[in-house]
Motif scaffolding. Structure first.
Motif, PDB file in Angstrom:
ATOM      1  N   ASP A  92       0.816  -1.212   0.000  1.00 50.95           N
ATOM      2  CA  ASP A  92       0.000   0.000   0.000  1.00 50.95           C
ATOM      3  C   ASP A  92       0.857   1.273   0.000  1.00 50.95           C
ATOM      4  OD1 ASP A  92      -2.501   1.203  -0.164  1.00 50.95           O
ATOM      5  OD2 ASP A  92      -2.621   1.473   2.011  1.00 50.95           O
ATOM      6  N   ILE A  93       1.853   1.293  -0.896  1.00 53.94           N
ATOM      7  CA  ILE A  93       2.738   2.447  -1.042  1.00 53.94           C
ATOM      8  C   ILE A  93       2.260   3.257  -2.238  1.00 53.94           C
ATOM      9  CG2 ILE A  93       5.108   3.194  -1.516  1.00 53.94           C
ATOM     10  CD1 ILE A  93       5.990   0.534  -0.151  1.00 53.94           C
ATOM     11  N   THR A  94       2.029   4.544  -2.032  1.00 57.64           N
ATOM     12  CA  THR A  94       1.524   5.399  -3.105  1.00 57.64           C
ATOM     13  C   THR A  94       2.668   5.904  -3.979  1.00 57.64           C
ATOM     14  OG1 THR A  94       1.724   7.442  -1.835  1.00 57.64           O
ATOM     15  CG2 THR A  94      -0.356   6.211  -1.609  1.00 57.64           C
ATOM     16  N   ALA A  95       2.312   6.402  -5.141  1.00 59.09           N
ATOM     17  CA  ALA A  95       3.295   6.991  -6.049  1.00 59.09           C
ATOM     18  C   ALA A  95       3.974   8.187  -5.389  1.00 59.09           C
ATOM     19  CB  ALA A  95       2.626   7.399  -7.354  1.00 59.09           C
ATOM     20  N   GLU A  96       3.226   8.946  -4.612  1.00 58.95           N
ATOM     21  CA  GLU A  96       3.794  10.105  -3.929  1.00 58.95           C
ATOM     22  C   GLU A  96       4.838   9.677  -2.896  1.00 58.95           C
ATOM     23  OE1 GLU A  96       0.384   9.664  -4.170  1.00 58.95           O
ATOM     24  OE2 GLU A  96       0.171  11.028  -5.871  1.00 58.95           O
ATOM     25  N   GLU A  97       4.548   8.603  -2.159  1.00 62.52           N
ATOM     26  CA  GLU A  97       5.505   8.104  -1.177  1.00 62.52           C
ATOM     27  C   GLU A  97       6.774   7.592  -1.862  1.00 62.52           C
ATOM     28  OE1 GLU A  97       2.711   6.502   2.443  1.00 62.52           O
ATOM     29  OE2 GLU A  97       2.718   5.349   0.569  1.00 62.52           O
ATOM     30  N   LEU A  98       6.614   6.888  -2.966  1.00 59.49           N
ATOM     31  CA  LEU A  98       7.766   6.396  -3.714  1.00 59.49           C
ATOM     32  C   LEU A  98       8.586   7.554  -4.269  1.00 59.49           C
ATOM     33  CD1 LEU A  98       9.337   3.978  -4.807  1.00 59.49           C
ATOM     34  CD2 LEU A  98       7.829   4.027  -6.808  1.00 59.49           C
ATOM     35  N   SER A  99       7.915   8.570  -4.760  1.00 59.35           N
ATOM     36  CA  SER A  99       8.609   9.746  -5.276  1.00 59.35           C
ATOM     37  C   SER A  99       9.378  10.455  -4.170  1.00 59.35           C
ATOM     38  CB  SER A  99       7.602  10.704  -5.920  1.00 59.35           C
ATOM     39  OG  SER A  99       8.248  11.847  -6.393  1.00 59.35           O
ATOM     40  N   GLY A 100       8.784  10.578  -3.000  1.00 62.21           N
ATOM     41  CA  GLY A 100       9.455  11.194  -1.866  1.00 62.21           C
ATOM     42  C   GLY A 100      10.694  10.414  -1.456  1.00 62.21           C
ATOM     43  N   LEU A 101      10.594   9.098  -1.453  1.00 59.63           N
ATOM     44  CA  LEU A 101      11.747   8.264  -1.128  1.00 59.63           C
ATOM     45  C   LEU A 101      12.841   8.447  -2.177  1.00 59.63           C
ATOM     46  CD1 LEU A 101      13.187   6.069   0.493  1.00 59.63           C
ATOM     47  CD2 LEU A 101      11.979   4.388  -0.914  1.00 59.63           C
ATOM     48  N   SER A 102      12.448   8.464  -3.424  1.00 55.94           N
ATOM     49  CA  SER A 102      13.413   8.657  -4.512  1.00 55.94           C
ATOM     50  C   SER A 102      14.126  10.001  -4.387  1.00 55.94           C
ATOM     51  CB  SER A 102      12.698   8.565  -5.855  1.00 55.94           C
ATOM     52  OG  SER A 102      13.589   8.799  -6.909  1.00 55.94           O
ATOM     53  N   ASP A 103      13.369  11.054  -4.079  1.00 56.80           N
ATOM     54  CA  ASP A 103      13.969  12.377  -3.887  1.00 56.80           C
ATOM     55  C   ASP A 103      14.964  12.364  -2.725  1.00 56.80           C
ATOM     56  OD1 ASP A 103      12.405  13.288  -5.957  1.00 56.80           O
ATOM     57  OD2 ASP A 103      10.945  14.287  -4.657  1.00 56.80           O
ATOM     58  N   PHE A 104      14.595  11.712  -1.632  1.00 52.03           N
ATOM     59  CA  PHE A 104      15.457  11.643  -0.458  1.00 52.03           C
ATOM     60  C   PHE A 104      16.753  10.894  -0.776  1.00 52.03           C
ATOM     61  CE2 PHE A 104      16.901   9.287   3.308  1.00 52.03           C
ATOM     62  CZ  PHE A 104      17.189  10.352   4.149  1.00 52.03           C
ATOM     63  N   VAL A 105      16.622   9.735  -1.407  1.00 45.72           N
ATOM     64  CA  VAL A 105      17.798   8.939  -1.750  1.00 45.72           C
ATOM     65  C   VAL A 105      18.688   9.703  -2.725  1.00 45.72           C
ATOM     66  CG1 VAL A 105      18.576   6.823  -2.923  1.00 45.72           C
ATOM     67  CG2 VAL A 105      16.702   6.725  -1.247  1.00 45.72           C
ATOM     68  N   GLY A 106      18.083  10.380  -3.701  1.00 44.18           N
ATOM     69  CA  GLY A 106      18.854  11.172  -4.649  1.00 44.18           C
ATOM     70  C   GLY A 106      19.611  12.300  -3.968  1.00 44.18           C
ATOM     71  N   ALA A 107      18.974  12.969  -3.039  1.00 44.54           N
ATOM     72  CA  ALA A 107      19.621  14.067  -2.313  1.00 44.54           C
ATOM     73  C   ALA A 107      20.772  13.532  -1.467  1.00 44.54           C
ATOM     74  CB  ALA A 107      18.607  14.797  -1.444  1.00 44.54           C
ATOM     75  N   GLU A 108      20.568  12.387  -0.811  1.00 43.47           N
ATOM     76  CA  GLU A 108      21.628  11.779  -0.007  1.00 43.47           C
ATOM     77  C   GLU A 108      22.802  11.376  -0.894  1.00 43.47           C
ATOM     78  OE1 GLU A 108      21.966  11.185   3.428  1.00 43.47           O
ATOM     79  OE2 GLU A 108      20.328  12.628   3.484  1.00 43.47           O
ATOM     80  N   PHE A 109      22.509  10.816  -2.049  1.00 42.45           N
ATOM     81  CA  PHE A 109      23.557  10.406  -2.977  1.00 42.45           C
ATOM     82  C   PHE A 109      24.378  11.618  -3.424  1.00 42.45           C
ATOM     83  CE2 PHE A 109      24.965   9.820  -7.395  1.00 42.45           C
ATOM     84  CZ  PHE A 109      25.817   8.737  -7.233  1.00 42.45           C
ATOM     85  N   MET A 110      23.688  12.692  -3.770  1.00 43.25           N
ATOM     86  CA  MET A 110      24.396  13.896  -4.235  1.00 43.25           C
ATOM     87  C   MET A 110      25.234  14.486  -3.106  1.00 43.25           C
ATOM     88  SD  MET A 110      23.871  13.989  -7.369  1.00 43.25           S
ATOM     89  CE  MET A 110      24.590  15.565  -7.770  1.00 43.25           C
ATOM     90  N   ARG A 111      24.713  14.468  -1.888  1.00 41.69           N
ATOM     91  CA  ARG A 111      25.468  14.996  -0.747  1.00 41.69           C
ATOM     92  C   ARG A 111      26.722  14.156  -0.500  1.00 41.69           C
ATOM     93  NH1 ARG A 111      22.309  14.633   4.173  1.00 41.69           N
ATOM     94  NH2 ARG A 111      23.644  12.957   4.828  1.00 41.69           N
ATOM     95  N   ASP A 112      26.576  12.835  -0.539  1.00 38.50           N
ATOM     96  CA  ASP A 112      27.729  11.950  -0.343  1.00 38.50           C
ATOM     97  C   ASP A 112      28.741  12.114  -1.474  1.00 38.50           C
ATOM     98  OD1 ASP A 112      26.608  10.953   1.965  1.00 38.50           O
ATOM     99  OD2 ASP A 112      25.957   9.055   1.070  1.00 38.50           O
ATOM    100  N   LYS A 113      28.249  12.265  -2.682  1.00 41.51           N
ATOM    101  CA  LYS A 113      29.123  12.410  -3.842  1.00 41.51           C
ATOM    102  C   LYS A 113      29.924  13.724  -3.760  1.00 41.51           C
ATOM    103  CE  LYS A 113      28.976  12.128  -8.860  1.00 41.51           C
ATOM    104  NZ  LYS A 113      28.124  11.990 -10.022  1.00 41.51           N
ATOM    105  N   SER A 114      29.289  14.781  -3.288  1.00 40.73           N
ATOM    106  CA  SER A 114      29.965  16.072  -3.215  1.00 40.73           C
ATOM    107  C   SER A 114      30.953  16.144  -2.053  1.00 40.73           C
ATOM    108  CB  SER A 114      28.952  17.213  -3.115  1.00 40.73           C
ATOM    109  OG  SER A 114      28.267  17.152  -1.892  1.00 40.73           O
ATOM    110  N   SER A 115      30.812  15.265  -1.065  1.00 37.86           N
ATOM    111  CA  SER A 115      31.720  15.285   0.086  1.00 37.86           C
ATOM    112  C   SER A 115      32.999  14.504  -0.168  1.00 37.86           C
ATOM    113  CB  SER A 115      31.025  14.763   1.346  1.00 37.86           C
ATOM    114  OG  SER A 115      30.758  13.380   1.228  1.00 37.86           O
ATOM    115  N   HIS A 116      33.071  13.782  -1.277  1.00 45.89           N
ATOM    116  CA  HIS A 116      34.282  13.001  -1.585  1.00 45.89           C
ATOM    117  C   HIS A 116      35.225  13.761  -2.450  1.00 45.89           C
ATOM    118  CE1 HIS A 116      31.760   9.472  -0.390  1.00 45.89           C
ATOM    119  NE2 HIS A 116      32.873   9.260   0.288  1.00 45.89           N
TER     120      HIS A 116
END
Length: 67
Positions: free
Chosen positions: A43-67
């Protein structure tokens, strides 16, 4: 929900067979079907999946920029 879980299990087996046969695009399509069924079962909505994707993408970019 039990029957959808059974379908997911069958699709996972089929994905392995298709991937082993070298049909990577067909395996990818099965991955998408599996993901959609898992979203429905849990019972996961498209909005919840999109929010998770945005969060993971932001974390990835933050980790990538710190290296």
């Amino acid at each position: 929900m039990r029957s959808l879980r059974d379908v997911i299990a069958v699709l996972i087996e089929q994905r392995s067979i298709v991937r082993a046969a070298g049909a990577s695009f067909a395996a990818h399509l099965l991955d998408l079907a599996i993901m959609q069924l898992r979203l429905n079962v849990n019972d996961i909505t498209a909005e919840e999946l999109s929010g998770l994707s945005d969060f993971v993408g932001a974390e990835f970019m933050r980790d990538k920029s710190s290296h």
